[in-house]
Design a protein around this motif. Sequence first.
Motif, PDB file in Angstrom:
ATOM      1  N   TYR A  61      10.154  -9.559  -1.398  1.00 41.94           N
ATOM      2  CA  TYR A  61      10.042  -8.335  -2.218  1.00 41.94           C
ATOM      3  C   TYR A  61      10.684  -8.789  -3.682  1.00 41.94           C
ATOM      4  N   LEU A  62       9.699  -8.652  -4.709  1.00 37.71           N
ATOM      5  CA  LEU A  62      10.003  -8.968  -6.087  1.00 37.71           C
ATOM      6  C   LEU A  62      11.178  -8.067  -6.798  1.00 37.71           C
ATOM      7  N   HIS A  63      12.174  -8.554  -7.183  1.00 38.66           N
ATOM      8  CA  HIS A  63      12.957  -7.818  -8.000  1.00 38.66           C
ATOM      9  C   HIS A  63      12.402  -7.085  -9.367  1.00 38.66           C
ATOM     10  N   ARG A  64      12.822  -5.945  -9.337  1.00 37.67           N
ATOM     11  CA  ARG A  64      12.007  -4.954 -10.431  1.00 37.67           C
ATOM     12  C   ARG A  64      12.292  -5.566 -12.046  1.00 37.67           C
ATOM     13  N   ARG A  65      13.159  -6.547 -12.134  1.00 37.55           N
ATOM     14  CA  ARG A  65      13.421  -7.093 -13.509  1.00 37.55           C
ATOM     15  C   ARG A  65      12.362  -8.114 -13.845  1.00 37.55           C
ATOM     16  N   TYR A  66      11.438  -8.310 -12.783  1.00 37.28           N
ATOM     17  CA  TYR A  66      10.396  -9.101 -13.280  1.00 37.28           C
ATOM     18  C   TYR A  66       8.908  -8.572 -12.932  1.00 37.28           C
ATOM     19  N   TYR A  67       9.051  -7.219 -12.954  1.00 40.38           N
ATOM     20  CA  TYR A  67       7.693  -6.568 -12.563  1.00 40.38           C
ATOM     21  C   TYR A  67       6.741  -6.597 -13.790  1.00 40.38           C
ATOM     22  N   HIS A  68       7.094  -6.759 -14.947  1.00 40.39           N
ATOM     23  CA  HIS A  68       6.221  -6.801 -16.110  1.00 40.39           C
ATOM     24  C   HIS A  68       5.717  -8.304 -16.287  1.00 40.39           C
ATOM     25  N   SER A  95       0.521  -7.071 -15.853  1.00 46.29           N
ATOM     26  CA  SER A  95      -0.666  -7.362 -16.837  1.00 46.29           C
ATOM     27  C   SER A  95      -1.574  -8.369 -16.100  1.00 46.29           C
ATOM     28  N   ASP A  96      -2.713  -8.348 -16.628  1.00 44.33           N
ATOM     29  CA  ASP A  96      -3.846  -9.272 -16.120  1.00 44.33           C
ATOM     30  C   ASP A  96      -3.360 -10.755 -16.571  1.00 44.33           C
ATOM     31  N   GLY A  97      -2.863 -10.934 -17.486  1.00 50.66           N
ATOM     32  CA  GLY A  97      -2.277 -12.405 -18.074  1.00 50.66           C
ATOM     33  C   GLY A  97      -0.890 -12.437 -17.602  1.00 50.66           C
ATOM     34  N   GLY A  98      -0.316 -11.886 -16.553  1.00 50.10           N
ATOM     35  CA  GLY A  98       0.952 -12.204 -16.114  1.00 50.10           C
ATOM     36  C   GLY A  98       1.318 -13.655 -15.844  1.00 50.10           C
ATOM     37  N   ILE A  99       2.614 -13.988 -16.053  1.00 47.01           N
ATOM     38  CA  ILE A  99       3.070 -15.301 -15.631  1.00 47.01           C
ATOM     39  C   ILE A  99       3.094 -15.666 -14.342  1.00 47.01           C
ATOM     40  N   LEU A 100       3.637 -14.737 -13.482  1.00 49.52           N
ATOM     41  CA  LEU A 100       3.868 -14.745 -12.023  1.00 49.52           C
ATOM     42  C   LEU A 100       2.271 -14.622 -11.150  1.00 49.52           C
ATOM     43  N   VAL A 153      18.733  -8.176 -18.868  1.00 48.07           N
ATOM     44  CA  VAL A 153      17.246  -8.415 -19.401  1.00 48.07           C
ATOM     45  C   VAL A 153      16.829  -9.792 -19.504  1.00 48.07           C
ATOM     46  N   THR A 154      17.812 -10.579 -19.446  1.00 46.96           N
ATOM     47  CA  THR A 154      17.467 -12.062 -19.837  1.00 46.96           C
ATOM     48  C   THR A 154      16.404 -12.696 -18.769  1.00 46.96           C
ATOM     49  N   GLN A 155      15.444 -13.431 -18.935  1.00 53.01           N
ATOM     50  CA  GLN A 155      14.725 -13.985 -18.237  1.00 53.01           C
ATOM     51  C   GLN A 155      14.689 -15.593 -18.510  1.00 53.01           C
ATOM     52  N   LEU A 156      14.665 -16.597 -17.756  1.00 53.79           N
ATOM     53  CA  LEU A 156      14.900 -17.862 -17.472  1.00 53.79           C
ATOM     54  C   LEU A 156      13.598 -18.730 -17.254  1.00 53.79           C
ATOM     55  N   TYR A 157      13.325 -19.625 -17.935  1.00 54.79           N
ATOM     56  CA  TYR A 157      11.982 -20.482 -17.806  1.00 54.79           C
ATOM     57  C   TYR A 157      12.761 -21.924 -17.949  1.00 54.79           C
ATOM     58  N   LEU A 158      11.998 -22.918 -17.088  1.00 53.62           N
ATOM     59  CA  LEU A 158      12.836 -24.187 -17.015  1.00 53.62           C
ATOM     60  C   LEU A 158      11.462 -25.219 -17.118  1.00 53.62           C
ATOM     61  N   PRO A 190       0.747  -1.232  -0.074  1.00 56.41           N
ATOM     62  CA  PRO A 190       0.076  -0.134   0.014  1.00 56.41           C
ATOM     63  C   PRO A 190       0.903   1.306   0.219  1.00 56.41           C
ATOM     64  N   GLY A 191       0.499   2.281  -1.125  1.00 55.06           N
ATOM     65  CA  GLY A 191       1.224   3.527  -0.981  1.00 55.06           C
ATOM     66  C   GLY A 191       2.413   3.416  -1.794  1.00 55.06           C
ATOM     67  N   THR A 192       3.039   2.282  -2.446  1.00 51.21           N
ATOM     68  CA  THR A 192       4.115   2.212  -2.834  1.00 51.21           C
ATOM     69  C   THR A 192       3.919   1.544  -4.328  1.00 51.21           C
ATOM     70  N   ASP A 193       4.931   1.380  -5.198  1.00 51.93           N
ATOM     71  CA  ASP A 193       5.047   0.727  -6.403  1.00 51.93           C
ATOM     72  C   ASP A 193       5.716  -0.686  -6.282  1.00 51.93           C
ATOM     73  N   ILE A 194       5.862  -1.198  -4.812  1.00 53.06           N
ATOM     74  CA  ILE A 194       6.793  -2.191  -4.792  1.00 53.06           C
ATOM     75  C   ILE A 194       5.877  -3.480  -4.681  1.00 53.06           C
ATOM     76  N   TYR A 195       6.173  -4.625  -5.530  1.00 54.74           N
ATOM     77  CA  TYR A 195       5.544  -5.750  -5.552  1.00 54.74           C
ATOM     78  C   TYR A 195       5.924  -6.796  -4.710  1.00 54.74           C
ATOM     79  N   MET A 196       5.106  -7.602  -4.142  1.00 62.19           N
ATOM     80  CA  MET A 196       5.302  -8.661  -3.003  1.00 62.19           C
ATOM     81  C   MET A 196       4.760  -9.843  -3.557  1.00 62.19           C
ATOM     82  N   LEU A 197       5.547 -11.067  -3.317  1.00 65.68           N
ATOM     83  CA  LEU A 197       4.810 -12.290  -3.695  1.00 65.68           C
ATOM     84  C   LEU A 197       4.675 -12.978  -2.371  1.00 65.68           C
ATOM     85  N   THR A 198       3.738 -13.668  -1.954  1.00 59.82           N
ATOM     86  CA  THR A 198       3.421 -14.587  -0.912  1.00 59.82           C
ATOM     87  C   THR A 198       3.802 -15.911  -1.421  1.00 59.82           C
TER      88      THR A 198
END
Length: 505
Positions: free
Chosen positions: A173-180, A184-189, A342-347, A152-160
């Motif tokens: 605390y999610l790293h900003r390289r994964y914010y995108h 979006s509504d169809g986000g992978i995370l 900018v590399t993203q890794l999927y396994l 609340p009151g920030t632009d910081i994403y959290m994952l439980t």
Amino acid sequence: MESSQGRWPPLRPHGGSGAAVEEEDAFLGFVAHARSILFPDDNLLEDRGCAEDSRVPSWSWVVSRILKTCIAYPSGVTPGILLSEIFLAWCEQRRFLTSKKNMEWMAPLKRRRRRTRLPNTVTIDSIFEKNFLSPTSCIEAYFVIVLSFLLPGTDIYMLTLGDLWSSCTIDLYLHRRYYHLVESDGGILKRGREILLTGCSLRLAMEGSGHHRLLPTEYLVILLDEDQDEDAMLLGARFCTDSFSSITHDAVKNAAAFYFYARIESIGSLEAHGALGSLQRKQIILIDNEGAKIKFLLWGEQVILANLFSIGGMLALDAPFIASALDDGGTSEELCLEYGSVTQLYLVPYIQHEEQVHLTSTQMRFQGSNSCTQNQSQSKASQVVLPLNPQGSIDFSGYPFRAYVSDLSDKMTGISLYGSVTDIKREVECADTVISMTIEDATGAIVAKLHFVGSWSLGRVSIGHTVYITGLKCLTKRPKRLITYILILKISHASSTLFYMFMLS
């Protein structure tokens, strides 16, 4: 180690083998006694299926735990201490099975796939218990990104996050390289996504906060499932168009983005030379569906990413950095991949296939000799299911009974042997330190080749000593028409989880 009635009952030799007869052995007698007392219901293997899912430990696990406990108590141990340590260690290892909540998490997971747990995995429960987290530890957020939200009151994403083995959850605390990937509504995370994390630091609960949290890490790998339509469409649309042969120097100069999908063939360390100094490097060999190979290099702090990979898994690389590989003397024209900003890794993890293994007459006879219900044991313990490694060899590390020399065959790995040393010598023609040791038990003898990396030796081990070695793999050698089995174990400073050898004179 003796019982109140005298020595533990000896293990009877295999009749008619023609090999040296195994004399009365108090150690083996105590192993049999411990298994019968602590885990009496070990003759239902056929009903359980896979050995690693059984309610009793394997024979080699019990032996290793006894020897570790003896080392932990150098002044001496009693049978009561050994039995309690074995029982508590097994309960700790399997305690997640007793949690109703975790069983609910496990049910849908088993329907989807089976994969091995990473070696450096820590559970979320253990983080809370110890108030500590090593930066090299792996966190398997297994089937549970429970929630993603903005503070609340920030632009910081959290994952439980939660995991399969814990009753607690923890916020990251999610790293900003994964914010995108969550904006979006169809986000992978999103809820239900599996991820692997390493390089995490723990922020302890402050006054007024009341919760432990994980600080941001850029070393995050997203797991995909080819059987899920959404993941299959992502792989097909984004990662199946480029191949390693499509990389050109002109495309690299023009900063073109590539998306690759390849199998992990090997993972190894590289020694630093010259200007690289003491910089750590990891080299991962990838092979695409056209058979082309390329190196994926990790530098410095990035090497901990290799803890999240396993041989045989499929790695999808989103916009890797492409560079020229360095050789021992300088630069070369060979191109390699690196983990860029900018590399993203999927396994897609390696699916561990299984194979049924029938118990030999040796196993049936020895198992029956230590059971008060011999006929019942022999009728039920007819076969077990063991996993295969990526090379197609059967992993015997979870084999429920003791392995004997007469039971060995080609393409076996994770073997544990207990026997006496009848011959030992160093192979002078090899550049590395290679010790050939002949190990004999009641059913025969075998040559074990121990490959030492670095300045290692066998110390005081000599002919006549009784040894226990685990982590061996079995290969077939065919000189003329004579078939022999050679056991191989490569030992390095990093292989302590694979190699234990104890003198039991």
